[in-house]
Write an enzyme that holds these catalytic residues in place. Structure first.
Site, short mmCIF file in Angstrom:
data_model
loop_
_atom_site.label_atom_id
_atom_site.label_comp_id
_atom_site.label_asym_id
_atom_site.label_seq_id
_atom_site.Cartn_x
_atom_site.Cartn_y
_atom_site.Cartn_z
N HIS A 245 19.48 -6.63 -19.58
CA HIS A 245 20.01 -7.99 -19.46
C HIS A 245 21.46 -7.97 -18.95
O HIS A 245 22.17 -6.97 -19.03
CB HIS A 245 19.96 -8.70 -20.81
CG HIS A 245 20.79 -8.01 -21.86
ND1 HIS A 245 22.17 -8.16 -21.95
CD2 HIS A 245 20.44 -7.15 -22.84
CE1 HIS A 245 22.62 -7.43 -22.94
NE2 HIS A 245 21.60 -6.79 -23.51
N GLU B 101 15.86 -5.32 -28.84
CA GLU B 101 16.82 -4.22 -28.95
C GLU B 101 16.78 -3.57 -30.33
O GLU B 101 16.29 -4.16 -31.30
CB GLU B 101 18.22 -4.74 -28.63
CG GLU B 101 19.34 -3.70 -28.71
CD GLU B 101 19.18 -2.54 -27.73
OE1 GLU B 101 18.21 -1.77 -27.88
OE2 GLU B 101 20.05 -2.38 -26.86
#
Length: 193
Positions: free
Chosen positions: A8, A82
């Site tokens: 990202h 994550e």
């Protein structure tokens, strides 16, 4: 089948070196610009799908790429979230983050768990997309730096460097195994032992 694993774009917590993990922190303006740059790097290929982690920073990066390339945004996979840094999320680390929980980081998610989740996500994406798109499928997968690094390290059998925001990391499925072709946009030397 080829996958582009994209980290990202930048968030304010990235900018300030704070651990994000499973905290849902949005992109900042730099992160949005990075997502547009990533889309530009991907523009020369034909993409079958764009999927992501469900966390906002990954989903927004994926949406910017999808909109820029004119491709529908696909599914979000929980397995791509994550690494969980637990009580350390939102803090700036005072020492290097270990692979496994220790006295300084007793409640972080173990490396094996992160790598296993990431590999399971890749298998799910592969098994879902191959019947739809065939062996020539090209899928963009937007997720997070640590999970990408741990997955690539597991596949290669050696450590890989820090994964940069919005960097492309290429994997190829040959019908029996994954092969890492690039890390942070650079070609991987497969002859290193």
């Amino acid at each position: 089948m080829r996958l582009e694993l994209i980290r990202h774009g930048q968030t304010d917590w990235n900018l300030n070196d704070k651990l994000q993990g499973s905290s849902d922190i949005p992109l900042n303006e730099t992160g949005r610009a990075q997502a547009l740059e990533a889309a530009g790097l991907l523009a020369d290929a034909e993409w079958s799908a764009i999927v992501s982690s469900p966390l906002g920073r990954a989903r927004e990066t994926a949406r910017i790429i999808a909109d820029t390339l004119g491709i529908e945004l696909g599914d979000a996979y929980d397995e791509l979230i994550e690494r969980d840094y637990a009580s350390h999320e939102g803090r700036t680390p005072e020492s290097p983050i270990p692979d496994e929980p220790n006295a300084d980081y007793p409640d972080i998610e173990p490396r094996e768990s992160v790598a296993r989740r990431g590999l399971e996500a890749l298998e799910t994406i592969r098994d879902t997309r191959l019947p739809l798109d065939g062996d020539d499928a090209h899928i963009v997968v937007v997720c997070h730096g640590t999970i990408i690094r741990f997955v690539l390290s597991e596949i290669l059998g050696r450590e890989v460097p820090h994964i940069e925001n919005a960097a492309a990391n290429t994997l190829e499925w040959d019908g029996t195994a994954w092969h890492v072709l690039s890390i942070n946009g650079g070609v991987v030397d497969t002859d290193i032992d």
